[in-house]
Design an enzyme around this catalytic site. Structure first.
Site, short mmCIF file in Angstrom:
data_model
loop_
_atom_site.label_atom_id
_atom_site.label_comp_id
_atom_site.label_asym_id
_atom_site.label_seq_id
_atom_site.Cartn_x
_atom_site.Cartn_y
_atom_site.Cartn_z
N LYS A 187 0.84 -1.21 0.00
CA LYS A 187 0.00 0.00 0.00
C LYS A 187 0.88 1.25 0.00
CE LYS A 187 -3.67 -2.50 2.37
NZ LYS A 187 -4.33 -2.83 3.64
N GLN A 198 -5.07 -1.52 9.84
CA GLN A 198 -4.75 -2.81 9.24
C GLN A 198 -5.31 -3.93 10.13
OE1 GLN A 198 -3.10 -3.08 6.22
NE2 GLN A 198 -3.54 -5.27 6.31
N ASP A 209 -11.32 2.64 3.83
CA ASP A 209 -11.59 1.20 3.73
C ASP A 209 -13.09 0.93 3.69
OD1 ASP A 209 -9.40 -0.42 3.40
OD2 ASP A 209 -8.98 -0.66 5.54
#
Ligand code: NDP
Length: 320
Positions: free
Chosen positions: A72, A116, A141
């Site tokens: 990422k 995460q 997200d």
């Protein structure tokens, strides 16, 4: 022979057989990343010194998470997004994690914040509380209840769509097959893949069936799918003979299975048995190189979109 006649231009004939057209996430994600790089350049031209900002917050030190985070950060750097990795130790308490999120929420130079998962902590931690502490306007997200709620109500223009389903949808669109009116089947109902995929297909006007571990007639359901998306985490579970002729088949699965022919002794396969499914589908995503690279590209897309929204709200843009 039937599939040869029906597939027409979408299938590729090898010898006597026709196989599905490969829907490449590597190629499509590259196009997305190039476009985003240009958008970031435009932002800089309009607002000198401005860069979209992304923070990846990690708790602990899982090896797989480290790998995903490095992918990422690398993609962000290539596009011109300023990305920071905030790593908290395994010993961090839930309160400390929430404090960190709150503080990043307040930072105006950060437009996207992701936590995460899974959280790798020695303390009990409620993932739902942690993900819901991210400010919805920075939740690139798409995991907060606010964004999930908007998606479930079809408010697609206002929410952040979770990256993996958004990537699947982009790949489906890349085939040129129209979604409206088609019968779509989604296997899996997780918050990150299956449930938002269902909503996204529904509000793109497919008729959607959701399957999960208690579904009793999975092969029959799969056999009805014009569009099939699988996110079950079960290596090669969906067999080619279940797949409807001429369908679009999207495989989110990432599974490591033993393979003596590889130096590592392992290889990565999806949730669909590729070699048999590509004999029946018209379009199919490979694993690896299908949905995986799209997930990262969509995270970048959401971050750039969030930065545009920020600039608009701050009235820093002319004519956008
Ligand atoms: P989860 O384990 O959270 O969810 C799996 C889902 O599949 C559940 O809803 C479960 O049903 C369902 N399921 C499990 N077994 C069966 C079965 N035998 N028949 C039907 N349904 C079943 O996984 P995720 O959604 O997080 O991930 C799914 C897959 O996608 C994994 O392989 C993961 O690695 C991959 N993935 C890939 C990404 C990418 O970037 N390519 C990103 C995220 C995930 P139930 O709800 O009843 O338990």
């Amino acid at each position: 022979m039937l599939s040869m006649v029906r597939l027409g231009a979408s299938g590729r004939q090898t010898g006597r057989r026709t196989v599905a057209t490969v829907v490449s996430g590597n190629k499509t994600s590259k196009l997305v990343r190039e476009r985003l790089k240009q958008e970031v350049q435009q932002m800089k031209q309009q607002v000198p010194g401005f860069r979209p900002g992304l923070v990846v917050l990690q708790v602990g030190d899982r090896e797989d998470s480290n790998l995903y985070i490095s992918m990422k950060l690398k993609a962000a750097a290539q596009i011109g997004i300023s990305a920071n990795h905030v790593r908290l130790p395994k010993t961090a308490t839930e309160e400390e994690v929430l404090d960190n999120i709150e503080s990043i929420n307040q930072n105006p130079s950060v437009h996207g914040l992701i936590v995460q998962l899974p959280l790798d902590s020695v303390h009990p931690m409620d993932t739902e509380i942690v993900t819901n502490t991210v400010a919805p306007q920075k939740d690139v997200d798409g995991l907060t209840c606010i964004n999930a709620g908007m998606l479930s109500r079809g408010n697609l223009g206002s929410c952040f769509i979770p990256c993996t389903p958004n990537g699947c949808m982009t790949l489906i669109r890349s085939t040129g097959v129209s979604v409206a009116g088609k019968h779509a089947v989604v296997i899996g109902r997780s918050k990150i893949v299956g449930a938002p995929m269902h909503d996204l297909l529904l509000w793109n006007h497919a008729t959607v069936t959701s399957c999960h571990s208690k579904t009793q007639d999975l092969p029959e359901q799969v056999g009805r799918a014009d569009i099939l998306v699988v996110g079950a985490g079960k290596a090669e579970m969906v067999r080619g003979e279940w797949v409807k002729e001429g369908s679009v088949v999207i495989d989110c699965g990432i599974n490591h299975i033993p393979d003596d022919t590889k130096d590592s002794g392992m290889r990565v396969v999806g949730d669909i048995h590729y070699q048999s499914a590509n004999q029946r589908a018209a379009f199919i995503t490979p694993v690896p190189g299908g949905v995986g690279p799209m997930t990262v590209a969509m995270l970048m897309e959401n971050t750039v979109q969030s930065a545009w929204r920020f600039l608009q709200q701050q009235k820093l843009l002319s004519g956008r």
